[in-house]
Write an enzyme that holds these catalytic residues in place. Sequence first.
Site, mmCIF file in Angstrom:
data_model
loop_
_atom_site.group_PDB
_atom_site.id
_atom_site.type_symbol
_atom_site.label_atom_id
_atom_site.label_comp_id
_atom_site.label_asym_id
_atom_site.label_seq_id
_atom_site.Cartn_x
_atom_site.Cartn_y
_atom_site.Cartn_z
ATOM 1 N N ALA A 275 0.622 -5.540 22.257
ATOM 2 C CA ALA A 275 -0.515 -5.950 21.093
ATOM 3 C C ALA A 275 -0.771 -5.027 20.286
ATOM 4 O O ALA A 275 -0.765 -5.614 18.983
ATOM 5 C CB ALA A 275 -0.903 -7.010 21.265
ATOM 6 N N ILE A 277 0.445 -2.075 19.684
ATOM 7 C CA ILE A 277 0.831 -0.764 18.418
ATOM 8 C C ILE A 277 1.823 -1.844 16.736
ATOM 9 O O ILE A 277 2.496 -2.583 17.678
ATOM 10 C CB ILE A 277 2.116 -0.830 19.391
ATOM 11 C CG1 ILE A 277 1.751 0.311 20.830
ATOM 12 C CG2 ILE A 277 2.666 1.101 18.157
ATOM 13 C CD1 ILE A 277 2.366 1.141 21.418
ATOM 14 N N GLU A 279 3.846 -1.435 15.258
ATOM 15 C CA GLU A 279 5.715 -1.152 15.316
ATOM 16 C C GLU A 279 6.492 -2.072 14.281
ATOM 17 O O GLU A 279 7.100 -1.076 13.728
ATOM 18 C CB GLU A 279 6.213 -0.692 16.499
ATOM 19 C CG GLU A 279 7.281 -1.954 16.774
ATOM 20 C CD GLU A 279 6.636 -3.997 17.042
ATOM 21 O OE1 GLU A 279 5.015 -3.642 16.917
ATOM 22 O OE2 GLU A 279 6.820 -4.785 17.159
ATOM 23 N N ASP A 321 9.557 8.930 -25.716
ATOM 24 C CA ASP A 321 9.624 9.056 -26.689
ATOM 25 C C ASP A 321 10.047 8.002 -27.638
ATOM 26 O O ASP A 321 10.112 7.258 -27.510
ATOM 27 C CB ASP A 321 11.681 9.365 -26.208
ATOM 28 C CG ASP A 321 11.806 10.495 -25.787
ATOM 29 O OD1 ASP A 321 10.928 11.914 -26.054
ATOM 30 O OD2 ASP A 321 12.705 10.699 -24.063
ATOM 31 N N ASP A 577 15.751 13.006 -22.668
ATOM 32 C CA ASP A 577 17.125 12.058 -22.909
ATOM 33 C C ASP A 577 17.748 13.648 -22.217
ATOM 34 O O ASP A 577 19.154 13.697 -21.715
ATOM 35 C CB ASP A 577 18.371 11.409 -23.311
ATOM 36 C CG ASP A 577 16.953 11.715 -25.181
ATOM 37 O OD1 ASP A 577 16.685 12.835 -25.088
ATOM 38 O OD2 ASP A 577 17.065 11.006 -25.694
ATOM 39 N N ASP A 581 14.907 18.161 -20.876
ATOM 40 C CA ASP A 581 14.097 17.431 -20.704
ATOM 41 C C ASP A 581 13.793 17.541 -19.098
ATOM 42 O O ASP A 581 12.596 17.207 -18.614
ATOM 43 C CB ASP A 581 14.377 15.723 -20.945
ATOM 44 C CG ASP A 581 14.691 15.774 -22.435
ATOM 45 O OD1 ASP A 581 13.325 16.539 -23.277
ATOM 46 O OD2 ASP A 581 14.257 14.598 -23.070
ATOM 47 N N ASP A 678 7.886 -10.057 12.596
ATOM 48 C CA ASP A 678 8.274 -9.873 11.304
ATOM 49 C C ASP A 678 9.316 -10.213 10.565
ATOM 50 O O ASP A 678 8.985 -10.104 9.689
ATOM 51 C CB ASP A 678 9.658 -8.332 12.687
ATOM 52 C CG ASP A 678 9.603 -8.135 13.583
ATOM 53 O OD1 ASP A 678 7.522 -8.039 13.418
ATOM 54 O OD2 ASP A 678 9.632 -7.062 13.913
#
Length: 847
Positions: A275, A277, A279, A321, A577, A581, A678
């Site tokens: 419970a 950890i 993960e 730009d 561009d 640059d 999960d």
Amino acid sequence: MTTPQNTPPAYGLTTEQVQKLQEQYGKNELTPRKKQSFLRKALHIICEPIFLLLLIAATIYFILGEPRDGAIMLVFVIGVIGIDVTQEWKTDRTLNALKNLSAPRIQVIRDGRQEEIESADLVPGDIMRIAEGMKVPADGKILEANDLCIDESSLTGENEGVWKAAAGKAEPSSDYWRKDTCYAGTFVLKGSAVVQVEKIGAATEYGKIGANVASAPESRTPLQKQTDSLVKTCSIIAIALFVLVCVFTYLNLPDHAFPERITESVLSGITLAMAMIPEEFPVILAVFLSMGAWRLAKRNSLVRRLPSVETLGAVSVLCVDKTGTITRNQMSVQDIWAPDGDTQTLLETMGLACETNAYDPMEKAMVACCEANGIGKGHLFSGTLIREYAFTNELKMMGHVWRHDGEVLIATKGGPEKILDLCELSETERQITEHRILEMSSQGLRVIAVGLEKPVDEDAIPAAITDCKLTFCGLVGLCDPPRESMKEDISRCTKAGIRVVMITGDNGITASAIAKQIGMPNADRIMTGEELDSMSDEELRRRVRDVSIFSRVIPEHKMRIVKALKDNGEIVAMTGDGVNDAPALKYADIGIAMGKRGSEVSREAADLILMDDDFTTIVDTVRDGRRIYDNIRKAVGYVFTIHIPIAFSALLAPFLHINPADLFLLPLHVVLLELIIDPTCSIVLERQPAERNIMVRKPRKPNEKLLTPNLLWKSVLQGIAVFAASFTTYFSFLQQAPYNAPLARAMGLSIVIIANLFLVLVNSSSYDFAYASICRLAKDNVMWATLLGTFAMLFLILYTPLCGILKFAPLTMGQFFLAIGIAAGSVLWYEIVKFHSHATAKHKNSN
Ligand code: ADP
Ligand code: MG
């Protein structure tokens, strides 16, 4: 390696030849893309501490003589592994798809037709076309060269560009690096060429240098590092508590026989450790970031490095730009002025100073203007072009030398201050001109001056444009309107605490006028490239705090601008561009390249590629970055919360002298919960839309931890509430009917599972109330699926034979509704907290 010589180059390879060669030589890649096998991935996951714990638990069941429990445990473990593997597989697939989208492409001639293919599909013998700004994808012989200059520093270390010529036309030399060959991994600085590929992939000179240059290993992102350390800390605490619980349980079981006494206590300890950890964190990160990047790609913004998704939400300055990003890059001539009224000469000279095959939108506009005034292209370019003074960012002007009817003409155009310096003007003429320039540029027009020289003959043509002695022909004002959405985008940025800085090669007054049109704050704080050059780094740092426009800059200035901003603690996104640059794009926190008009070099240096070159997309991307980060936070908080009831009940059991067999949650049940947590997290929370205030708050502080004290508090409190509700219910049922631990457990676990759903509803937004989430849920199939899935699962474990196997007892209808009620109460109290914070926020606002 031999290349087929029998086909004429103009035709290229045939499809069959390509196929054969592809089989023979493989892909044009330095290191073949590795595919991780399913098995290896599964093995990798099994080696994680959490799964080792699960396996130990299963083994203990077997030792305890409960093979059925052990087997169920294993089935669940396989389920969890299955979920993890699918998620990883999905992540990988998403990332690969993203990589393919941004994979470099190249023009080739095959079957006599020109087509565009992925560079990885090149084969020896292919005829390819390379051009300015590209990275050469393979080694090859140059068949035709056009002003071709290549930067070979990645191979030779020489920083000077190398001028190349077609095979047979280059001067013979014994150098290893040939002038009639271009090499993979080098950059085209200028010009273009048609090249016959000779070597690909690892066989190229670049490939021979070694795989070390091939691919830098994907380093862990800052967030990943944070969660790694979080997981580590939790694991250490888990081990300590594991020992503690083991010892206490052992002491609690004086009447058990020796081996059982040990295994039972280890089992209790393992429940707790499992419970504790978290993960899920690494999985959450991988899924959220890659899914986030995928969603961005669908909306025209291609993330090249995953960590950028995290950084996006923290961006505090956008350096953009002007031309093409803020404006539409659709120019038109709005105003012309010739001091002597001779607009004919002005227009003609302007036209002559343009490329005969204009590509630049400004030049296109100029040629179009000539045509509209009766000066057709045919007439304009009927002479011979004998010389060009190329445009450079430093000079900001250019010129063409024409021979026309025995006359030599030098037509020049460029930034007025540069051109005027080459013209002989009296004081008053100059003043009048400057006045006109000011007038035009204050309307946001780009002002171009045009000058003409007529040397006596070809020998009198100056060597450089700066040596010309020009007659001033007049001024041209071009309009490039800002994109329609700019006004709104700027106000969005301002509200979101993001500063927009305009960078342009144009004149400051023009830029400032545009800035005013679109409502940029501080539109009159301008710094020119010259000022920037004369400043020390420190001074620049001080000045960039409120400068909004950098005018007359060259790409090299961008680097200093980014550096100064970053030194001030800003998180900088910068667009670019051109080839020049690239360094600034690399250095910026988020380098943004243009997908349409950007060079490949800039794209390669960038973190983000803007497919539509649109400023709105940048703002949307930043907003999405914030959303993704928010959702990661929500998921992490949720995982914390849901683990607390599990951990606390395991921790408390020995102190309440609960018999290990009657425990609230056996390891089995913990895995069962994992099976729910999960997917809920990675499916439901990942999809959460942006909070209402997402673009009304300041950018996140870059050094802010993922798990803030506030978030931790909230999660822990919510977790404790769920724990209290479920455990108390379980415990009171256990007291009422001491031999009915399964019923008590079924009650407790149902509460946790249902509370889990409520938690998602409540925490999917920190501002909107749960009913708002329910309204959203009503429209979202995935949310429905999750909801139904959870209840289906509850039904399965309570009312099918699984019930007994999992050590539950079925609940009566009344008990089931009681569980729902308790679960709701244990979570929905948080709505009151939200209500309270709404009220205080309103109170604050009204003050
Ligand atoms: P921006 O950063 O806005 O794209 P550029 O670097 O393209 O600006 O241009 C900067 C300046 O250089 C222009 O304002 C203009 O004065 C000059 N210039 C640009 N292109 C040309 C051209 N084709 N011919 C002459 N002058 C040009
Ligand atoms: Mg430009």
